[in-house]
Each structure stands twice: as C-alpha cells, then as structure tokens.
Design a protein around this motif. Sequence first.
Motif, PDB file in Angstrom:
ATOM      1  N   LEU A   1      58.787  78.925  18.733  1.00  0.00           N
ATOM      2  CA  LEU A   1      60.198  79.311  18.873  1.00  0.00           C
ATOM      3  C   LEU A   1      60.553  79.724  20.300  1.00  0.00           C
ATOM      4  O   LEU A   1      61.709  79.623  20.701  1.00  0.00           O
ATOM      5  CB  LEU A   1      60.535  80.433  17.892  1.00  0.00           C
ATOM      6  N   ALA A   2      59.592  80.192  21.049  1.00  0.00           N
ATOM      7  CA  ALA A   2      59.843  80.605  22.433  1.00  0.00           C
ATOM      8  C   ALA A   2      59.826  79.415  23.388  1.00  0.00           C
ATOM      9  O   ALA A   2      60.077  79.562  24.568  1.00  0.00           O
ATOM     10  CB  ALA A   2      58.802  81.637  22.858  1.00  0.00           C
ATOM     11  N   GLY A   3      59.506  78.228  22.874  1.00  0.00           N
ATOM     12  CA  GLY A   3      59.470  77.047  23.726  1.00  0.00           C
ATOM     13  C   GLY A   3      58.126  76.800  24.386  1.00  0.00           C
ATOM     14  O   GLY A   3      57.999  75.910  25.220  1.00  0.00           O
ATOM     15  N   ASP A   4      57.139  77.618  24.021  1.00  0.00           N
ATOM     16  CA  ASP A   4      55.801  77.425  24.576  1.00  0.00           C
ATOM     17  C   ASP A   4      55.136  76.214  23.923  1.00  0.00           C
ATOM     18  O   ASP A   4      55.320  75.950  22.739  1.00  0.00           O
ATOM     19  CB  ASP A   4      54.932  78.664  24.347  1.00  0.00           C
ATOM     20  N   LEU A   5      54.364  75.516  24.702  1.00  0.00           N
ATOM     21  CA  LEU A   5      53.680  74.329  24.222  1.00  0.00           C
ATOM     22  C   LEU A   5      52.381  74.716  23.525  1.00  0.00           C
ATOM     23  O   LEU A   5      51.567  75.456  24.077  1.00  0.00           O
ATOM     24  CB  LEU A   5      53.390  73.396  25.403  1.00  0.00           C
ATOM     25  N   LEU A   6      52.193  74.246  22.305  1.00  0.00           N
ATOM     26  CA  LEU A   6      50.979  74.495  21.539  1.00  0.00           C
ATOM     27  C   LEU A   6      50.266  73.162  21.337  1.00  0.00           C
ATOM     28  O   LEU A   6      50.820  72.233  20.764  1.00  0.00           O
ATOM     29  CB  LEU A   6      51.307  75.106  20.175  1.00  0.00           C
ATOM     30  N   ILE A   7      49.058  73.079  21.829  1.00  0.00           N
ATOM     31  CA  ILE A   7      48.293  71.836  21.707  1.00  0.00           C
ATOM     32  C   ILE A   7      47.046  72.128  20.883  1.00  0.00           C
ATOM     33  O   ILE A   7      46.263  73.014  21.213  1.00  0.00           O
ATOM     34  CB  ILE A   7      47.900  71.283  23.096  1.00  0.00           C
ATOM     35  N   ASP A   8      46.896  71.386  19.793  1.00  0.00           N
ATOM     36  CA  ASP A   8      45.747  71.542  18.918  1.00  0.00           C
ATOM     37  C   ASP A   8      44.951  70.243  18.950  1.00  0.00           C
ATOM     38  O   ASP A   8      45.456  69.189  18.579  1.00  0.00           O
ATOM     39  CB  ASP A   8      46.216  71.838  17.493  1.00  0.00           C
ATOM     40  N   ARG A   9      43.713  70.331  19.430  1.00  0.00           N
ATOM     41  CA  ARG A   9      42.856  69.148  19.506  1.00  0.00           C
ATOM     42  C   ARG A   9      41.674  69.344  18.574  1.00  0.00           C
ATOM     43  O   ARG A   9      40.941  70.316  18.708  1.00  0.00           O
ATOM     44  CB  ARG A   9      42.372  68.920  20.931  1.00  0.00           C
ATOM     45  N   ALA A  10      41.503  68.414  17.652  1.00  0.00           N
ATOM     46  CA  ALA A  10      40.403  68.498  16.694  1.00  0.00           C
ATOM     47  C   ALA A  10      39.394  67.392  16.982  1.00  0.00           C
ATOM     48  O   ALA A  10      39.767  66.268  17.279  1.00  0.00           O
ATOM     49  CB  ALA A  10      40.940  68.357  15.275  1.00  0.00           C
ATOM     50  N   GLY A  11      38.140  67.728  16.879  1.00  0.00           N
ATOM     51  CA  GLY A  11      37.094  66.732  17.092  1.00  0.00           C
ATOM     52  C   GLY A  11      36.802  66.523  18.561  1.00  0.00           C
ATOM     53  O   GLY A  11      37.470  67.034  19.444  1.00  0.00           O
ATOM     54  N   LYS A  12      35.771  65.751  18.804  1.00  0.00           N
ATOM     55  CA  LYS A  12      35.372  65.452  20.173  1.00  0.00           C
ATOM     56  C   LYS A  12      36.262  64.368  20.752  1.00  0.00           C
ATOM     57  O   LYS A  12      36.984  63.687  20.046  1.00  0.00           O
ATOM     58  CB  LYS A  12      33.933  64.971  20.203  1.00  0.00           C
ATOM     59  N   GLU A  13      36.139  64.178  22.038  1.00  0.00           N
ATOM     60  CA  GLU A  13      36.878  63.097  22.674  1.00  0.00           C
ATOM     61  C   GLU A  13      36.140  61.777  22.481  1.00  0.00           C
ATOM     62  O   GLU A  13      34.936  61.745  22.281  1.00  0.00           O
ATOM     63  CB  GLU A  13      37.078  63.374  24.156  1.00  0.00           C
ATOM     64  N   LYS A  14      36.879  60.684  22.487  1.00  0.00           N
ATOM     65  CA  LYS A  14      36.266  59.365  22.439  1.00  0.00           C
ATOM     66  C   LYS A  14      36.660  58.611  23.696  1.00  0.00           C
ATOM     67  O   LYS A  14      37.682  58.894  24.313  1.00  0.00           O
ATOM     68  CB  LYS A  14      36.652  58.605  21.181  1.00  0.00           C
ATOM     69  N   THR A  15      35.850  57.671  24.058  1.00  0.00           N
ATOM     70  CA  THR A  15      36.028  56.943  25.308  1.00  0.00           C
ATOM     71  C   THR A  15      36.563  55.550  25.029  1.00  0.00           C
ATOM     72  O   THR A  15      36.152  54.896  24.076  1.00  0.00           O
ATOM     73  CB  THR A  15      34.681  56.837  26.044  1.00  0.00           C
ATOM     74  N   LYS A  16      37.468  55.117  25.883  1.00  0.00           N
ATOM     75  CA  LYS A  16      38.018  53.769  25.806  1.00  0.00           C
ATOM     76  C   LYS A  16      37.780  53.097  27.155  1.00  0.00           C
ATOM     77  O   LYS A  16      38.026  53.695  28.198  1.00  0.00           O
ATOM     78  CB  LYS A  16      39.511  53.852  25.501  1.00  0.00           C
ATOM     79  N   LEU A  17      37.277  51.857  27.141  1.00  0.00           N
ATOM     80  CA  LEU A  17      36.987  51.114  28.365  1.00  0.00           C
ATOM     81  C   LEU A  17      37.843  49.864  28.444  1.00  0.00           C
ATOM     82  O   LEU A  17      38.084  49.208  27.435  1.00  0.00           O
ATOM     83  CB  LEU A  17      35.525  50.654  28.397  1.00  0.00           C
ATOM     84  N   ALA A  18      38.289  49.540  29.638  1.00  0.00           N
ATOM     85  CA  ALA A  18      38.912  48.256  29.945  1.00  0.00           C
ATOM     86  C   ALA A  18      38.109  47.674  31.100  1.00  0.00           C
ATOM     87  O   ALA A  18      38.092  48.232  32.198  1.00  0.00           O
ATOM     88  CB  ALA A  18      40.374  48.422  30.313  1.00  0.00           C
ATOM     89  N   VAL A  19      37.411  46.571  30.837  1.00  0.00           N
ATOM     90  CA  VAL A  19      36.478  46.004  31.798  1.00  0.00           C
ATOM     91  C   VAL A  19      36.895  44.584  32.153  1.00  0.00           C
ATOM     92  O   VAL A  19      37.271  43.809  31.276  1.00  0.00           O
ATOM     93  CB  VAL A  19      35.040  45.977  31.215  1.00  0.00           C
ATOM     94  N   THR A  20      36.835  44.245  33.449  1.00  0.00           N
ATOM     95  CA  THR A  20      37.086  42.880  33.903  1.00  0.00           C
ATOM     96  C   THR A  20      35.759  42.267  34.331  1.00  0.00           C
ATOM     97  O   THR A  20      35.128  42.739  35.274  1.00  0.00           O
ATOM     98  CB  THR A  20      38.077  42.869  35.087  1.00  0.00           C
ATOM     99  N   PHE A  21      35.336  41.248  33.580  1.00  0.00           N
ATOM    100  CA  PHE A  21      34.103  40.533  33.882  1.00  0.00           C
ATOM    101  C   PHE A  21      34.433  39.288  34.693  1.00  0.00           C
ATOM    102  O   PHE A  21      35.454  38.658  34.493  1.00  0.00           O
ATOM    103  CB  PHE A  21      33.387  40.100  32.601  1.00  0.00           C
ATOM    104  N   ASN A  22      33.519  38.910  35.599  1.00  0.00           N
ATOM    105  CA  ASN A  22      33.706  37.723  36.440  1.00  0.00           C
ATOM    106  C   ASN A  22      32.508  36.801  36.348  1.00  0.00           C
ATOM    107  O   ASN A  22      31.374  37.259  36.312  1.00  0.00           O
ATOM    108  CB  ASN A  22      33.893  38.124  37.903  1.00  0.00           C
ATOM    109  N   LEU A  23      32.763  35.497  36.363  1.00  0.00           N
ATOM    110  CA  LEU A  23      31.741  34.453  36.392  1.00  0.00           C
ATOM    111  C   LEU A  23      30.574  34.736  35.450  1.00  0.00           C
ATOM    112  O   LEU A  23      29.432  34.920  35.873  1.00  0.00           O
ATOM    113  CB  LEU A  23      31.230  34.231  37.815  1.00  0.00           C
ATOM    114  N   LEU A  24      30.869  34.754  34.161  1.00  0.00           N
ATOM    115  CA  LEU A  24      29.844  35.005  33.157  1.00  0.00           C
ATOM    116  C   LEU A  24      29.006  33.753  32.912  1.00  0.00           C
ATOM    117  O   LEU A  24      29.534  32.649  32.859  1.00  0.00           O
ATOM    118  CB  LEU A  24      30.504  35.426  31.841  1.00  0.00           C
ATOM    119  N   THR A  25      27.716  33.950  32.756  1.00  0.00           N
ATOM    120  CA  THR A  25      26.833  32.836  32.422  1.00  0.00           C
ATOM    121  C   THR A  25      26.890  32.591  30.913  1.00  0.00           C
ATOM    122  O   THR A  25      27.459  33.394  30.165  1.00  0.00           O
ATOM    123  CB  THR A  25      25.379  33.141  32.823  1.00  0.00           C
TER     124      THR A  25
END
Length: 120
Positions: A32-56
């Motif tokens: 009600l006071a406008g304060d931000l409440l952030i609730d995070r449950a569980g561990k973090e997970k990782t996301k990758l975006a990889v650019t591969f070049n000249l694959l055999t």
Amino acid sequence: MKYYVEINGTVFNTSKLEVTSLYRMENIQTNLAGDLLIDRAGKEKTKLAVTFNLLTEDQMSVLRSARAAVTCTVRFDRGSERVEKSMHISEYTEPSPIYFYGDKTKGIRYGTLIVEMEEM
C-alpha cells in the motif's frame, strides 16, 4: 572473440555466447505504501544463446543427438570459471551443408547456427 562451449564432450567453434540467469518462480508486487516486494522461489536457472560457426559433420551429429535426447551436458565459461549444466536444446533450423572451401576432399561444413539452451 572465441568462447568455449562443449556439448556431451565435443567442443564447438563458437563466436557468440549469451548467458542469462532467470529465477524459476518470481512474484513482483507493491504494498500500500508503493514499496516494491519481490518474492523469488527456487534457484536460478541458466539460459544460453550460442552462435556456432563452420560445424563439421561429427559436431552436427552430436548436436542432433543431444537435441533428440531432451537433456545434454553443456560446459561453458561463465566469468572466470567453467560451468557444467544439464540443459535442454530448443528447436533450431539446420543450415545446408557446403563443401569446405569448395573442395570435396576436405569434407563438408555447416554454416552459422544459432542454438538456444535452457537449464533443466
């Protein structure tokens, strides 16, 4: 810059690596006071975006089998440490094979491929 990415024991030629950390569950609200409440449950997970070049052909077959197996072991550099995670490879569009420098004796290569992976 060259980045280190290894999938199921095979090292790939990588020109771009983006690592994003997400929380498995996150709830953001304000009180009600406008304060931000952030609730995070569980561990973090990782996301990758990889650019591969000249694959055999061998690297491409490893990538195909890792995609079919649902999960795979991925090793990559995150900051100053090498991290190993169990990840899922999202759908990707496979590039057409071309002869390496137009010479059939040198085998075929696959062009640039962008692959997204998410930690299981």
